[in-house]
Design an enzyme around this catalytic site. Structure first.
Site, mmCIF file in Angstrom:
data_model
loop_
_atom_site.group_PDB
_atom_site.id
_atom_site.type_symbol
_atom_site.label_atom_id
_atom_site.label_comp_id
_atom_site.label_asym_id
_atom_site.label_seq_id
_atom_site.Cartn_x
_atom_site.Cartn_y
_atom_site.Cartn_z
ATOM 1 C CG HIS A 34 85.957 62.463 92.861
ATOM 2 N ND1 HIS A 34 86.634 63.123 91.547
ATOM 3 C CD2 HIS A 34 86.274 61.487 92.950
ATOM 4 C CE1 HIS A 34 87.755 62.337 91.239
ATOM 5 N NE2 HIS A 34 86.923 61.473 91.589
ATOM 6 C CD GLN A 58 92.916 51.900 91.898
ATOM 7 O OE1 GLN A 58 93.594 51.825 92.906
ATOM 8 N NE2 GLN A 58 92.116 52.513 91.048
ATOM 9 C CG ASP A 147 84.091 53.604 88.395
ATOM 10 O OD1 ASP A 147 85.140 53.698 87.804
ATOM 11 O OD2 ASP A 147 84.163 55.074 89.105
ATOM 12 C CG MET A 181 81.629 64.912 85.220
ATOM 13 S SD MET A 181 81.101 65.773 86.255
ATOM 14 C CE MET A 181 80.019 67.183 85.372
ATOM 15 C CB SER A 182 85.555 59.853 83.586
ATOM 16 O OG SER A 182 87.185 59.413 83.929
#
Ligand code: AMP
Length: 277
Positions: A34, A58, A147, A181-182
């Site tokens: 981010h 979502q 994404d 990374m998530s």
């Protein structure tokens, strides 16, 4: 940094920002991925707005909306440190009041990959992004290549609906061992965290074959599948080699191809992708 929870507050503050305004939509629980978007937005623009909103539309009812990791105070201090001008942190009620009843449905490209595995997901994404664009009115908006399909879907929505915003894509930020990374990586226990390396390993396998000149996509898929099947904690959701623009599955590659995969490590569903070119 100013923080607004209401649409009215955000809209008012937007009037005072000097353009161009860069916008980074997020669901929070921020990590270096981010922050790479925020830094790019900071360097390209005179003002930066970041939204933090875990968007219920979502998520499928069977998914992790309730348990999605949240830490708003930590997120705000990270954003403050990056020199963000405004953090927009609306509640679900603010974004979706009782009689909310308008959705944006993007066609073809949403039927594949993530869209096939998570029906309705991209309608939720497109709808919330369109709402956020309408509220924040950014000149540029920043999305991660992690994404990849989301980028295609947003690009299509912006083009088809003539939205006056430039979409900027930012490369995937990875852990030292390659794991993308998530926010969902926190779900992994230490054994699962080890196993999660298999996503990047599989993509690297496809890249190695590609570099050797392999263009038969069945071979590229097979290489990735074999690699993942060697990891006992991993279950494949999909493994794809597709056209990077239409996301149609490819048989033979003439130009670049998008290798992408979704894999469950224990209960945690992870995605990753790599552009073969
Ligand atoms: P999320 O909070 O998961 O909805 O992500 C918000 C934005 O950050 C999206 O545009 C993501 O593609 C992007 N993002 C998430 N993880 C990464 C990463 N590891 N590297 C680059 N961008 C990312």
């Amino acid at each position: 940094m100013e923080v607004f929870e209401t649409i009215a507050g955000m809209r008012n503050a937007r009037k005072r920002l000097s353009e161009p305004v860069g916008f980074v939509p997020t669901m929070g629980y921020l990590h270096e991925g981010h922050l790479a978007l925020v830094r790019k937005a900071r360097s390209d623009n005179n003002a930066v707005v970041v939204s933090i909103f875990v968007n219920p539309t979502q998520f499928d009812p069977s998914e992790d909306f309730q348990t999605y990791p949240r830490d708003i105070q930590r997120d705000l201090s990270l954003l403050e440190r990056e020199g963000v001008d405004i953090a927009f942190t609306p509640s679900v009620e603010e974004m979706y009041p009782e009689r909310f009843d308008t959705y944006i449905h993007v066609g073809g490209v949403t039927r594949r990959l993530e869209g096939a595995s998570r029906p309705g997901h991209f309608t939720g994404v497109a709808t919330v992004v369109a709402k956020l664009f309408g509220i924040v009115k950014p000149n540029r908006a920043y999305f991660g290549r992690k994404d990849a399909q989301q980028l295609v879907v947003i690009g299509k929505m912006v083009a088809d609906l003539n939205m006056d915003v430039e979409i900027v894509s930012v490369p995937t930020v990875r852990e030292p061992d390659g794991l993308a990374m998530s926010s969902r990586n926190v779900y992994l226990n230490s054994r699962e965290r080890e196993a999660a390396r298999v996503l990047w390993k599989a993509l690297q396998g496809a890249k190695r074959l590609w570099a050797q000149g392999e263009r038969r996509t069945a071979r590229l898929r097979e290489e990735m599948i074999q690699c993942i099947e060697e990891e006992p904690l991993a279950t494949i959701d999909y493994v794809s080699v597709a056209d990077p623009i239409t996301l149609d599955e490819l048989h033979q590659c003439r130009g670049p191809a998008l290798a992408s995969l979704a894999v469950r490590i224990g209960k945690t569903r992870l995605i990753d992708n790599l552009l073969l070119e």
